[in-house]
Write a protein that holds these residues in place. Structure first.
Motif, mmCIF file in Angstrom:
data_model
loop_
_atom_site.group_PDB
_atom_site.id
_atom_site.type_symbol
_atom_site.label_atom_id
_atom_site.label_comp_id
_atom_site.label_asym_id
_atom_site.label_seq_id
_atom_site.Cartn_x
_atom_site.Cartn_y
_atom_site.Cartn_z
ATOM 1 N N MET A 1 0.817 -1.406 -0.011
ATOM 2 C CA MET A 1 -0.021 0.242 -0.136
ATOM 3 C C MET A 1 0.933 1.311 0.044
ATOM 4 N N ARG A 2 0.508 2.234 -0.760
ATOM 5 C CA ARG A 2 1.118 3.315 -0.747
ATOM 6 C C ARG A 2 0.368 4.484 -0.196
ATOM 7 N N ILE A 3 0.943 5.210 0.822
ATOM 8 C CA ILE A 3 0.293 6.385 1.651
ATOM 9 C C ILE A 3 0.562 7.590 0.810
ATOM 10 N N GLY A 4 0.006 8.540 0.393
ATOM 11 C CA GLY A 4 0.289 9.888 -0.097
ATOM 12 C C GLY A 4 -0.243 11.088 0.915
ATOM 13 N N ILE A 5 0.513 11.958 1.362
ATOM 14 C CA ILE A 5 0.123 12.891 1.894
ATOM 15 C C ILE A 5 0.160 14.502 1.170
ATOM 16 N N ASP A 6 -0.974 14.969 1.152
ATOM 17 C CA ASP A 6 -0.779 16.288 0.507
ATOM 18 C C ASP A 6 -0.989 17.513 1.698
ATOM 19 N N LEU A 7 0.279 18.232 1.890
ATOM 20 C CA LEU A 7 0.482 18.911 2.961
ATOM 21 C C LEU A 7 -0.072 20.543 2.465
ATOM 22 N N GLY A 8 -1.415 20.842 2.404
ATOM 23 C CA GLY A 8 -1.627 22.248 2.073
ATOM 24 C C GLY A 8 -1.890 23.217 3.137
ATOM 25 N N GLY A 9 -2.223 24.581 2.386
ATOM 26 C CA GLY A 9 -2.042 25.563 3.317
ATOM 27 C C GLY A 9 -3.365 25.454 4.441
ATOM 28 N N THR A 10 -4.658 24.942 3.721
ATOM 29 C CA THR A 10 -5.930 24.852 4.525
ATOM 30 C C THR A 10 -6.284 23.466 4.809
ATOM 31 N N LYS A 11 -5.870 22.612 4.254
ATOM 32 C CA LYS A 11 -6.074 21.231 4.689
ATOM 33 C C LYS A 11 -4.873 20.094 4.193
ATOM 34 N N ILE A 12 -4.971 19.308 5.166
ATOM 35 C CA ILE A 12 -4.243 17.949 4.991
ATOM 36 C C ILE A 12 -4.915 16.525 4.581
ATOM 37 N N GLU A 13 -4.444 16.190 3.172
ATOM 38 C CA GLU A 13 -4.948 15.230 2.820
ATOM 39 C C GLU A 13 -4.337 13.865 2.631
ATOM 40 N N ALA A 14 -4.963 12.768 3.027
ATOM 41 C CA ALA A 14 -4.264 11.442 3.021
ATOM 42 C C ALA A 14 -5.034 10.548 1.953
ATOM 43 N N ILE A 15 -4.084 9.791 1.226
ATOM 44 C CA ILE A 15 -4.901 8.953 0.432
ATOM 45 C C ILE A 15 -4.231 7.573 0.363
ATOM 46 N N ALA A 16 -4.952 6.364 0.542
ATOM 47 C CA ALA A 16 -4.199 5.088 0.335
ATOM 48 C C ALA A 16 -4.442 4.454 -1.177
ATOM 49 N N ILE A 17 -3.384 4.002 -1.915
ATOM 50 C CA ILE A 17 -3.690 3.384 -2.935
ATOM 51 C C ILE A 17 -2.958 2.058 -3.133
ATOM 52 N N ASP A 18 -3.563 1.229 -3.659
ATOM 53 C CA ASP A 18 -2.953 0.062 -3.984
ATOM 54 C C ASP A 18 -1.950 -0.191 -5.229
ATOM 55 N N ARG A 19 -1.671 -1.343 -5.473
ATOM 56 C CA ARG A 19 -0.516 -1.466 -6.354
ATOM 57 C C ARG A 19 -0.712 -0.834 -7.879
ATOM 58 N N ASP A 20 -2.306 -1.136 -8.122
ATOM 59 C CA ASP A 20 -2.930 -0.651 -9.421
ATOM 60 C C ASP A 20 -3.416 0.529 -9.553
ATOM 61 N N GLY A 21 -3.125 1.420 -8.525
ATOM 62 C CA GLY A 21 -3.747 2.709 -8.378
ATOM 63 C C GLY A 21 -5.122 3.034 -7.917
ATOM 64 N N ALA A 22 -5.665 1.922 -7.422
ATOM 65 C CA ALA A 22 -7.096 2.008 -6.946
ATOM 66 C C ALA A 22 -7.068 2.568 -5.535
ATOM 67 N N VAL A 23 -7.852 3.604 -5.299
ATOM 68 C CA VAL A 23 -8.004 4.126 -3.995
ATOM 69 C C VAL A 23 -8.844 3.426 -3.177
ATOM 70 N N ARG A 24 -8.056 2.997 -1.942
ATOM 71 C CA ARG A 24 -8.388 2.283 -0.787
ATOM 72 C C ARG A 24 -9.354 3.322 0.371
ATOM 73 N N LEU A 25 -8.603 4.450 0.387
ATOM 74 C CA LEU A 25 -9.133 5.297 1.478
ATOM 75 C C LEU A 25 -8.676 6.747 1.082
ATOM 76 N N ARG A 26 -9.451 7.602 1.702
ATOM 77 C CA ARG A 26 -9.151 8.938 1.533
ATOM 78 C C ARG A 26 -9.663 9.714 2.669
ATOM 79 N N TRP A 27 -8.726 10.495 3.247
ATOM 80 C CA TRP A 27 -9.126 11.302 4.281
ATOM 81 C C TRP A 27 -8.733 12.827 4.475
ATOM 82 N N ARG A 28 -9.241 13.893 4.840
ATOM 83 C CA ARG A 28 -8.358 14.967 5.049
ATOM 84 C C ARG A 28 -9.034 15.783 6.369
ATOM 85 N N VAL A 29 -8.104 16.416 6.719
ATOM 86 C CA VAL A 29 -8.222 17.200 8.075
ATOM 87 C C VAL A 29 -7.763 18.809 7.835
ATOM 88 N N PRO A 30 -8.283 19.770 8.445
ATOM 89 C CA PRO A 30 -7.889 20.950 8.442
ATOM 90 C C PRO A 30 -6.371 21.024 8.748
#
Ligand SMILES: [Zn+2]
Length: 298
Positions: A1-30
């Motif tokens: 599993m690959r976890i990506g974090i996008d550290l933005g100015g207004t939100k932090i977003e997380a995504i978990a994608i599997d080997r073929d790019g399918a999204v398993r989970l997505r979350w965001r917090v301020p």
């Protein structure tokens, strides 16, 4: 599993994608604005929650506004100013107990579109984010180029090529330089040009709508914008010769750019033919966080 974090100015977003790019989970917090320690805590909590939910440990890639300075190891060039000068690249791997890869958010955008987005399968991709600011990233064979100074693709702070009369008097850029491409191609710059030409205060989106509806002034200002984008991208094509240029950010929603700009850039490209394609981002706002996950691609 690959976890990506996008550290933005207004939100932090997380995504978990599997080997073929399918999204398993997505979350965001301020984003905990103005606090570096709280930012670290929020990222660690996000990663732990994602892993608890999926029940699997993942690789972690983080897209940041700015870059990790190769000279100091500290964050630089971030518009989220509470990150500047912070040892994020030391703290996060220690707190997460694993190596963490970092990249500029525009590089993550370009990587996402190159791996499984609008430029999937292309060898050389230039990604442009045109919104409040103008950023860019270069991806070659599914790898985002960081560069020895960690600024590869930062095209928005090059001067606009071949400036015309009237283009030399733009206000100085926040970066301290004068005549930056960002001063012409950002959303606020388009809006400013419309006002300077005698129009009302409108957003870039509304200027494009007015042009579509037959407003001659909006059409003229938009035509000038397109010619400037063609001029600015022509110099990119001369340097990296991309198969595809992917456009993201708010300005990428202006439909006519994809036809008009490629018809205008030939005079600025040192070639008899130009087969580079200009396309709209496929993953929209999700490109940054997807690209952060794809920083681990092997
Ligand atoms: Zn600048």
């Amino acid at each position: 599993m690959r976890i990506g974090i996008d550290l933005g100015g207004t939100k932090i977003e997380a995504i978990a994608i599997d080997r073929d790019g399918a999204v398993r989970l997505r979350w965001r917090v301020p984003s905990p604005r103005d606090s570096y320690p709280d930012t670290l805590t929020a990222i660690v909590a996000l990663v732990r929650s994602v892993e608890d939910e999926v029940g699997e440990r993942g690789t972690v890639g983080v897209g940041i506004p700015g870059a990790i300075s190769p000279a100091t190891g500290l964050v630089k060039n971030a518009n989220s100013t509470w990150l500047i000068g912070q040892p994020l690249a030391d703290d996060l791997p220690r707190l997460l107990d694993r190596p963490v890869r970092f990249a500029n958010d525009a590089n993550c955008f370009a990587l996402s579109e190159a791996v499984d987005g609008a430029a999937a399968g292309a060898e050389v991709v230039f990604g442009v984010i045109a919104g409040t600011g103008v950023g860019g990233g270069v991806v070659v064979h599914r790898r985002a180029l960081a560069g020895v100074n960690a600024i590869a693709g930062e095209w928005g702070h090059n001067p606009m090529p071949a400036p015309r009369d009237g283009e030399r008097s733009v206000p100085p850029c926040y970066c301290g330089r004068v005549g930056c491409i960002e001063q012409f191609l950002s959303g606020p710059s388009l809006a400013r040009d419309y006002v300077a030409s005698g129009g009302r205060a409108l957003t870039a989106h509304d200027i494009a709508k007015s042009a579509c509806a037959g407003d001659a002034l909006a059409a003229a200002v938009l035509a000038r914008y397109e010619e400037r984008m063609a001029r600015a991208l022509g110099s990119v094509i001369n340097v990296v010769d991309p198969d595809v240029i992917v456009l993201g950010g708010g300005l990428s929603n202006i439909d006519r750019l994809y036809d008009s700009v490629p018809m205008l850039w030939a005079p600025y490209v040192f070639s008899d033919t130009v087969t580079t394609r200009l396309v709209r981002a496929a993953h929209g706002d999700s490109s940054g966080v997807r690209g952060a996950a794809w920083l681990w691609d092997e």
